[in-house]
Write an enzyme that holds these catalytic residues in place. Structure first.
Site, PDB file in Angstrom:
ATOM      1  N   TYR A 159      13.388  10.521  10.774  1.00 22.91           N
ATOM      2  CA  TYR A 159      14.580   9.402  10.395  1.00 22.91           C
ATOM      3  C   TYR A 159      15.762  10.141  10.558  1.00 22.91           C
ATOM      4  O   TYR A 159      15.786  11.204   9.874  1.00 22.91           O
ATOM      5  CB  TYR A 159      14.050   8.841   9.139  1.00 22.91           C
ATOM      6  CG  TYR A 159      12.932   7.847   9.084  1.00 22.91           C
ATOM      7  CD1 TYR A 159      13.093   6.464   9.432  1.00 22.91           C
ATOM      8  CD2 TYR A 159      11.575   8.202   8.462  1.00 22.91           C
ATOM      9  CE1 TYR A 159      11.750   5.591   9.553  1.00 22.91           C
ATOM     10  CE2 TYR A 159      10.751   7.286   8.793  1.00 22.91           C
ATOM     11  CZ  TYR A 159      10.833   6.007   8.986  1.00 22.91           C
ATOM     12  OH  TYR A 159       9.606   5.165   9.200  1.00 22.91           O
ATOM     13  N   TYR A 198       4.571  11.184  11.333  1.00 25.24           N
ATOM     14  CA  TYR A 198       4.829  12.471  10.676  1.00 25.24           C
ATOM     15  C   TYR A 198       4.178  12.316   9.457  1.00 25.24           C
ATOM     16  O   TYR A 198       3.620  11.480   8.681  1.00 25.24           O
ATOM     17  CB  TYR A 198       6.422  11.663  10.275  1.00 25.24           C
ATOM     18  CG  TYR A 198       6.713  10.514   9.512  1.00 25.24           C
ATOM     19  CD1 TYR A 198       6.548  10.224   8.245  1.00 25.24           C
ATOM     20  CD2 TYR A 198       6.970   9.298  10.362  1.00 25.24           C
ATOM     21  CE1 TYR A 198       6.627   9.163   7.667  1.00 25.24           C
ATOM     22  CE2 TYR A 198       7.067   7.999   9.856  1.00 25.24           C
ATOM     23  CZ  TYR A 198       6.967   8.065   8.459  1.00 25.24           C
ATOM     24  OH  TYR A 198       7.188   6.692   7.762  1.00 25.24           O
ATOM     25  N   ARG A 208       1.304   9.461   8.588  1.00 28.68           N
ATOM     26  CA  ARG A 208       1.530   7.909   8.642  1.00 28.68           C
ATOM     27  C   ARG A 208       1.455   7.837  10.291  1.00 28.68           C
ATOM     28  O   ARG A 208       2.006   8.484  11.291  1.00 28.68           O
ATOM     29  CB  ARG A 208       3.148   7.832   8.378  1.00 28.68           C
ATOM     30  CG  ARG A 208       3.389   7.786   6.813  1.00 28.68           C
ATOM     31  CD  ARG A 208       3.371   6.597   6.077  1.00 28.68           C
ATOM     32  NE  ARG A 208       2.470   5.413   6.787  1.00 28.68           N
ATOM     33  CZ  ARG A 208       3.019   4.227   6.787  1.00 28.68           C
ATOM     34  NH1 ARG A 208       4.261   3.885   6.749  1.00 28.68           N
ATOM     35  NH2 ARG A 208       2.262   3.186   7.370  1.00 28.68           N
ATOM     36  N   HIS A 211       5.036   3.572  13.362  1.00 26.44           N
ATOM     37  CA  HIS A 211       5.019   2.287  13.228  1.00 26.44           C
ATOM     38  C   HIS A 211       6.800   1.728  13.377  1.00 26.44           C
ATOM     39  O   HIS A 211       7.320   2.997  13.141  1.00 26.44           O
ATOM     40  CB  HIS A 211       4.642   2.092  11.693  1.00 26.44           C
ATOM     41  CG  HIS A 211       5.514   2.958  10.731  1.00 26.44           C
ATOM     42  ND1 HIS A 211       4.796   4.330  10.499  1.00 26.44           N
ATOM     43  CD2 HIS A 211       6.493   2.680   9.869  1.00 26.44           C
ATOM     44  CE1 HIS A 211       5.662   4.872   9.514  1.00 26.44           C
ATOM     45  NE2 HIS A 211       6.297   3.918   9.229  1.00 26.44           N
ATOM     46  N   HIS A 213       9.363  -0.626  11.094  1.00 30.15           N
ATOM     47  CA  HIS A 213       9.613  -1.491  10.095  1.00 30.15           C
ATOM     48  C   HIS A 213      10.559  -2.653  10.672  1.00 30.15           C
ATOM     49  O   HIS A 213      11.256  -2.713  11.160  1.00 30.15           O
ATOM     50  CB  HIS A 213      10.449  -0.897   9.042  1.00 30.15           C
ATOM     51  CG  HIS A 213       9.971   0.171   8.395  1.00 30.15           C
ATOM     52  ND1 HIS A 213       9.373   0.448   7.152  1.00 30.15           N
ATOM     53  CD2 HIS A 213       9.613   1.514   8.790  1.00 30.15           C
ATOM     54  CE1 HIS A 213       8.753   1.395   6.730  1.00 30.15           C
ATOM     55  NE2 HIS A 213       9.069   2.387   7.864  1.00 30.15           N
TER      56      HIS A 213
END
Length: 290
Positions: A159, A198, A208, A211, A213
C-alpha cells in the site's frame, strides 16, 4: 466484513489509501510462548466452520455478517468494539448533523477518479484489469447514484501508506485509490491494477490473498458499508482467517469476483465482474454486523 479498518471519515483521501490490512501490533507473548502457526490458525478455522455448519443444519438462525471477535483473526482482538454503539440524539447534539451528509457529491467525481492507472504521469506496473458490476437491493433493484470507493495494494502487494513497511517495492505511478458513482442501472466500473498478495502479522507466515477494498456510502456517513472483493482461484483462500471469518460457504463465494472474458479489452485489460447485494438473505457480507 470484520476485516481491516476502512478509510478515514470522509472517504478516500486524495493522495494515499487508508491503512487497510495493516493490523495493530501483535500483543507480547508470555515468556516461552510461541506465536501461532498457520497450522494452529487452520485448526481453529476448521473447528469454527464445523460449528457454524452444525448451527445451520440444526435450523438455527445464520449470522448476517462475520463475528468481530473471530478467534483466528488475531489482530482484530485489540480493535473491535466491546461496548454497544451509542445512539446520537441529533436534537441534543447539533454536531450530529455531520453524520448525515456524504463527503462527496456528484460534482466532486470526475471520470479520472475511476481509472487508477491514469492518476500519475507514468504507467503503473502490473496486470491491468477492469472491475465492474451492479449494486442492488434485496429485491434486485439497482442502487442509483451510489458513491463507490475502492483502495488496494499495488501489484507487488504494498500500500502507498506510511504504515505499510512491507519491503516490496512502491510504484510511483500507482497510489491505489479510486471512486465513482453508479449509473441508472446501479453499475460501477473501475480500471486498475491487479493487487498482489502480501504478508501480515496475524500469525507466523500469514499472507493475505489479493483483494480490493470496497466502500458503499449510502445517503449518509452512518449508512456506509465496507467489504472486500477477491479474485477467483487464489491459492491463499484456505489460509486466510479474514476471509474465513465468513463461515457460510455460499456467502464466502459471493465475495469472489468472476472472470468475464467479454469484459476484457483487447491489448488493454482483463475483465472481472462482481455484483453486490446490500441487504436481504443474499446480501454481500460486510465489515461489521448490523
Amino acid at each position: 466484513m470484520a476485516f481491516d479498518p476502512p478509510t478515514p471519515p470522509g472517504g478516500v483521501p486524495a493522495a494515499v489509501p487508508a491503512p487497510a490490512s495493516l493490523p495493530a501490533p501483535r500483543p507480547p507473548l508470555p515468556a516461552g510462548a510461541r506465536p501461532p502457526t498457520q497450522a494452529d490458525i487452520s485448526r481453529e478455522i476448521a473447528a469454527l466452520h464445523a460449528s457454524a455448519a452444525h448451527h445451520r443444519e440444526t435450523g438455527n438462525p445464520a449470522p448476517d455478517h462475520p463475528a468481530r471477535d473471530f478467534t483466528p483473526y488475531r489482530s482484530s482482538a485489540s480493535r473491535h468494539p466491546r461496548q454497544p454503539l451509542v445512539e446520537i440524539d441529533g436534537l441534543a447534539d447539533p454536531e450530529a448533523v455531520e453524520l448525515s451528509g456524504p463527503a462527496f457529491g456528484v460534482t466532486d467525481i470526475t471520470d479520472l477518479d475511476a481509472d487508477l492507472t491514469r492518476r500519475h504521469a507514468g504507467e503503473p506496473l502490473g496486470e491491468r484489469i477492469t472491475v465492474t458490476g451492479r449494486i442492488l437491493d434485496r429485491t434486485g433493484r439497482p442502487v442509483r447514484r451510489q458513491l463507490v470507493e475502492i483502495w488496494q495494494a499495488n501489484a507487488s502487494g504494498r500500500y502507498a501508506h506510511q504504515r505499510d513497511q512491507h519491503p516490496a517495492p512502491l510504484d510511483p505511478n500507482f497510489t491505489g485509490v479510486g471512486r465513482c458513482l453508479t449509473d441508472d442501472d446501479g453499475r460501477y466500473e473501475f480500471t486498475t491494477i491487479k493487487p498482489g498478495a502480501y504478508p501480515w502479522r496475524n500469525h507466523d507466515n500469514a499472507w493475505r490473498p489479493a483483494h480490493i477494498h470496497f466502500s458503499f456510502f449510502g445517503s449518509a456517513f452512518t449508512q456506509r458499508l465496507v467489504t472486500q472483493m477477491y479474485f477467483p482461484g487464489d491459492p491463499l483462500f484456505p489460509y486466510d482467517p479474514i476471509l474465513a471469518s465468513v463461515t457460510d460457504p455460499a456467502a464466502r463465494a459471493r465475495l469472489v469476483a468472476a472472470y468475464d472474458h467479454e469484459l476484457s479489452r483487447p491489448e488493454q485489460s482483463l475483465g472481472y465482474r462482481w455484483d453486490v447485494v446490500l441487504d436481504g438473505p443474499s446480501a454481500t457480507w460486510i465489515e461489521e454486523g448490523r
